[in-house]
Enzyme design. Structure first.
Site, PDB file in Angstrom:
ATOM      1  N   ASP A 130      -1.517  -0.383   6.363  1.00 43.27           N
ATOM      2  CA  ASP A 130      -1.569   0.341   7.470  1.00 43.27           C
ATOM      3  C   ASP A 130      -3.256   0.487   7.663  1.00 43.27           C
ATOM      4  OD1 ASP A 130      -2.170   2.242   5.273  1.00 43.27           O
ATOM      5  OD2 ASP A 130      -2.106   3.736   6.814  1.00 43.27           O
ATOM      6  N   ASP A 165       0.012   5.030   1.100  1.00 40.67           N
ATOM      7  CA  ASP A 165      -0.223   6.323   1.941  1.00 40.67           C
ATOM      8  C   ASP A 165      -0.063   5.366   3.230  1.00 40.67           C
ATOM      9  OD1 ASP A 165      -0.894   8.512   0.235  1.00 40.67           O
ATOM     10  OD2 ASP A 165      -2.193   7.213  -0.545  1.00 40.67           O
ATOM     11  N   ARG A 175     -11.351   8.223  -2.414  1.00 36.39           N
ATOM     12  CA  ARG A 175     -11.718   9.781  -2.489  1.00 36.39           C
ATOM     13  C   ARG A 175     -13.365   9.801  -2.050  1.00 36.39           C
ATOM     14  NH1 ARG A 175      -9.366  13.421  -6.986  1.00 36.39           N
ATOM     15  NH2 ARG A 175      -7.424  12.196  -6.375  1.00 36.39           N
ATOM     16  N   GLY A 221      -6.936   4.252   3.432  1.00 44.05           N
ATOM     17  CA  GLY A 221      -7.138   3.185   2.678  1.00 44.05           C
ATOM     18  C   GLY A 221      -8.405   3.284   1.701  1.00 44.05           C
ATOM     19  N   VAL A 222      -9.261   4.049   2.128  1.00 41.07           N
ATOM     20  CA  VAL A 222     -10.581   3.903   1.198  1.00 41.07           C
ATOM     21  C   VAL A 222     -10.503   5.304   0.224  1.00 41.07           C
ATOM     22  CG1 VAL A 222     -11.914   2.893   2.945  1.00 41.07           C
ATOM     23  CG2 VAL A 222     -11.848   5.420   2.898  1.00 41.07           C
ATOM     24  N   ASP A 246       0.910  -1.136   0.233  1.00 41.37           N
ATOM     25  CA  ASP A 246       0.132  -0.114   0.124  1.00 41.37           C
ATOM     26  C   ASP A 246       1.017   1.228  -0.049  1.00 41.37           C
ATOM     27  OD1 ASP A 246      -2.119   1.624   0.552  1.00 41.37           O
ATOM     28  OD2 ASP A 246      -1.584   2.019   2.685  1.00 41.37           O
ATOM     29  N   SER A 298      -5.327   5.415  -4.165  1.00 47.19           N
ATOM     30  CA  SER A 298      -5.320   6.490  -4.278  1.00 47.19           C
ATOM     31  C   SER A 298      -5.146   6.969  -5.997  1.00 47.19           C
ATOM     32  CB  SER A 298      -4.059   7.289  -3.896  1.00 47.19           C
ATOM     33  OG  SER A 298      -3.595   8.517  -4.429  1.00 47.19           O
TER      34      SER A 298
HETATM   35  C1  G6P Z   1      -5.390   6.108  -0.121  1.00 48.06           C
HETATM   36  C2  G6P Z   1      -5.220   6.716   1.227  1.00 48.06           C
HETATM   37  C3  G6P Z   1      -7.071   7.329   1.546  1.00 48.06           C
HETATM   38  C4  G6P Z   1      -7.254   8.247   0.411  1.00 48.06           C
HETATM   39  C5  G6P Z   1      -7.301   7.227  -0.929  1.00 48.06           C
HETATM   40  C6  G6P Z   1      -7.692   8.295  -2.167  1.00 48.06           C
HETATM   41  O1  G6P Z   1      -5.795   5.034   0.115  1.00 48.06           O
HETATM   42  O2  G6P Z   1      -5.159   5.881   2.310  1.00 48.06           O
HETATM   43  O3  G6P Z   1      -6.665   8.034   2.713  1.00 48.06           O
HETATM   44  O4  G6P Z   1      -8.555   8.691   0.745  1.00 48.06           O
HETATM   45  O5  G6P Z   1      -5.896   7.123  -1.077  1.00 48.06           O
HETATM   46  O6  G6P Z   1      -6.808   9.039  -2.420  1.00 48.06           O
HETATM   47  P1  G6P Z   1      -6.666  10.307  -3.593  1.00 48.06           P
HETATM   48  O7  G6P Z   1      -5.217  10.703  -3.590  1.00 48.06           O
HETATM   49  O8  G6P Z   1      -7.119   9.676  -4.770  1.00 48.06           O
HETATM   50  O9  G6P Z   1      -7.533  11.238  -3.185  1.00 48.06           O
HETATM   51 MG    MG Z   2      -2.698   3.319   3.547  1.00 51.09          MG
END
Ligand code: G6P
Ligand code: MG
Length: 222
Positions: free
Chosen positions: A170, A13, A51, A48-49, A11, A116
């Protein structure tokens, strides 16, 4: 039983770099602009989830038009891009580069699987983009974590099966996604990762041999 590790799937972030707070601060900025309530608990809920799902969790049942949703996600991302503009290789979390080096030395493949849409820009800033054989992100996969699709796609793109791959996560939603996909899961950090096969505070000082041993012990404990 894990005989040989053929791939590592990271992963991004919160595992490769600590952008968790930057995501949270960006949502916080948006929340203040549009008058939404945001609490410290949201920090882990966003881990992890996607946007879209993060906004859904922030809205907490509040109904807004699809146009407003798009606008708020765009604004959050503008704040986020401003935050990550200053990322440098110094922001790589401890242990990550050593693990990548060890994998290279042992001929083990490496991928990133992230919910992300900013993976390429972040990895470029960290100067890590060329260290992965495959990068799978939310621009390519519709169902992000806690669905297993990102990880399954990453394993497929490396030509390995989930039972020969280690996933580093994480986030609770990420751990769940990897477990459903049939991977060996290493949970990292302070969020709710206790369902992972092995849970560690960070990757600092972690080697593949030590991970293999912890995984076999976890297997014996059942
Ligand atoms: C990762 C992060 C999340 C975030 C997601 C979307 O999984 O852990 O906190 O919401 O990515 O990210 P983005 O950069 O596309 O907004
Ligand atoms: Mg993460």
């Amino acid at each position: 039983m894990l005989l040989t590790i053929q791939a590592l799937i990271f992963d991004m972030d919160g595992v490769i770099t600590d952008t968790v707070d930057r995501h949270f601060q960006s949502w916080k900025q948006l929340a203040h602009e549009v008058g939404l309530e945001i609490t410290p608990e949201h920090r882990d809920q966003f881990r992890g989830v996607s946007r879209e799902e993060s906004l859904h969790r922030l809205l907490n049942g509040l109904v807004i038009s699809p146009e407003t949703k798009q606008d708020w996600m765009r604004r959050k991302n503008m704040h986020y891009l401003a935050y990550i503009a200053s990322l440098t290789p110094a922001d790589i979390l401890p242990g990550v580069v050593d693990l990548l080096d060890e994998a290279d030395a042992k001929g083990i493949k490496k991928a990133v699987a992230s919910s992300s849409r900013n993976v390429h820009i972040v990895l470029q800033k960290l100067e890590l983009i060329h260290r992965f054989d495959s990068i799978v992100d939310a621009n390519m996969i519709r169902r992000t974590k806690p669905e297993p699709d990102l990880f399954v796609w990453a394993a497929g793109s490396l030509g390995v099966t989930p039972d020969t791959a280690l996933v580093f996560e994480d986030a609770q939603d990420g751990v769940e996604a990897a477990l459903v996909g049939g991977f060996h899961v290493i949970g990292l950090g302070s969020a709710r990762v206790e369902k992972a096969h092995v849970a560690l505070p960070s990757l600092e000082g972690v080697t593949l041999d030590a991970l293999r041993e912890s995984l076999s012990k976890a297997e014996i404990r059942g």
